[in-house]
Design a protein around this motif. Sequence first.
Motif, PDB file in Angstrom:
ATOM      1  N   SER A  67       0.828  -1.195   0.000  1.00 46.80           N
ATOM      2  CA  SER A  67       0.000   0.000   0.000  1.00 46.80           C
ATOM      3  C   SER A  67       0.866   1.249   0.000  1.00 46.80           C
ATOM      4  N   LEU A  68       0.424   2.263  -0.729  1.00 48.55           N
ATOM      5  CA  LEU A  68       1.189   3.496  -0.819  1.00 48.55           C
ATOM      6  C   LEU A  68       1.285   4.214   0.525  1.00 48.55           C
ATOM      7  N   THR A  69       0.279   4.053   1.353  1.00 53.83           N
ATOM      8  CA  THR A  69       0.222   4.825   2.597  1.00 53.83           C
ATOM      9  C   THR A  69       0.774   4.076   3.805  1.00 53.83           C
ATOM     10  N   VAL A  70       1.269   2.862   3.633  1.00 58.25           N
ATOM     11  CA  VAL A  70       1.744   2.085   4.765  1.00 58.25           C
ATOM     12  C   VAL A  70       2.977   2.736   5.376  1.00 58.25           C
ATOM     13  N   LYS A  71       3.075   2.651   6.698  1.00 60.53           N
ATOM     14  CA  LYS A  71       4.241   3.147   7.429  1.00 60.53           C
ATOM     15  C   LYS A  71       4.710   2.037   8.355  1.00 60.53           C
ATOM     16  N   HIS A  72       5.945   1.634   8.224  1.00 59.49           N
ATOM     17  CA  HIS A  72       6.503   0.574   9.059  1.00 59.49           C
ATOM     18  C   HIS A  72       7.389   1.178  10.141  1.00 59.49           C
ATOM     19  N   HIS A 285       9.714   3.665   8.181  1.00 58.71           N
ATOM     20  CA  HIS A 285      10.168   3.550   6.801  1.00 58.71           C
ATOM     21  C   HIS A 285       9.007   3.204   5.902  1.00 58.71           C
ATOM     22  N   SER A 286       9.155   3.524   4.634  1.00 59.65           N
ATOM     23  CA  SER A 286       8.104   3.284   3.647  1.00 59.65           C
ATOM     24  C   SER A 286       8.075   1.817   3.251  1.00 59.65           C
ATOM     25  N   SER A 287       7.150   1.495   2.385  1.00 65.71           N
ATOM     26  CA  SER A 287       7.135   0.162   1.784  1.00 65.71           C
ATOM     27  C   SER A 287       8.275   0.058   0.778  1.00 65.71           C
ATOM     28  N   LEU A 288       8.529  -1.149   0.308  1.00 67.61           N
ATOM     29  CA  LEU A 288       9.539  -1.364  -0.724  1.00 67.61           C
ATOM     30  C   LEU A 288       8.959  -1.066  -2.103  1.00 67.61           C
TER      31      LEU A 288
END
Length: 399
Positions: A67-72, A285-288
Amino acid sequence: MLDLVKVAAQMGTVGQLIRQGAIANQQKQTRALAVLTAMAENLEHYRQALQEWGESFPFNAAEPLESLTVKHTVPPAPRAHTIFATDGSQIAPSHHEIAYCYLINVGRVAIAYGQSQRPHLDSVPQLVYDPDELERSRGWGLTIEDWLRYRRTQAEMLALVELLHTQHAKAPSLALVDGSLIFWAWESLPSMVREELLRPILAAWDQLRAKRVPLVGYVSASRSHETVNFLRLGVCPYPEPNCALHCGQGSSTVLEVTRDRPPCHVFDALRDVLLWQAHLAPQQHSSLWRSRSRILEHYGAHHIYVAYLHGGSEVVRLEVPQWVAQDADLWQRAVSLTAAQIQKGRGYPVALAEAHNLAVVRGSDRQRFFALLERELIKAGHWHVAPSPKEQRKRQSIV
């Protein structure tokens, strides 16, 4: 000598332009976040559009894997771990010096945390006097500076793997290099040149993969637009994002709709780091994302994936090979150990800073290098050893 009084008189204009650019980027940043959120609701549609029409794009757009909005959230680093890092510098050849040769110096660092071991710090110089090699580079249409830079990149990668072989780390490890793993400029090289540079690097990465040591290319102050370029699909007004058809030279629709500028150019000059700086909190960090750079067609199993990490002082671009991106354990280790290095270095990885300090060739080092070379040439029977008159005169001053 630089006249700072005259320079200061020109600074006012520069300051105004920088301020105007910052305001424009803030507006683009707000727009990009809104488009990011909207596209996340129909991500598969845009991914398919990228795969189908990406070849027509005059820009390079990465493909998101989540997902574009995911935050890890960055996972904690294990107490015991080892960081390997390399960085390089060079002395370029000059016709005005006493011999037309070059030097590549690679700084190597291995730091074992929580293991009661002293860090390994050294540098590996490589002196090259090979007129045939330099002539070959000219025949390929390369400047000496470009060829030296490419060879230095290769030397840094090979020195990193050699360091792993000599240190035999037992704790979870990370291999860290300063800069991109995507060798963008090599795409336009003749195939035989590209293979000569790339083949040893990929073989070295094979060894990292066999040892299960994740490799990370750490890009500070990245100027990449790969993820922002994906958002162009979200503002394209055409049912099919065929750039060559709708917005290419000679297209009749481009003037009607955009007044000389394609609609997706609303994100021009907005860098990826500005987008993710607005989206991520520190220690997230963002998604890959899968890079679609054409040079990666030659990488085989080492295709490069990217993500953005908010380290606190800046958002940095992390690049990893496919085998790291597709292995959850290796990817989590890569992120956690890189973030830990940023914290230990108060904004920049300790191991990379130390590798740079070991590699850098200062002015005094350069002078001693040529003094040593002059001595060896005289010992070999070359009595008339001196720089060109131009170089000698530049080293003197009447001021």
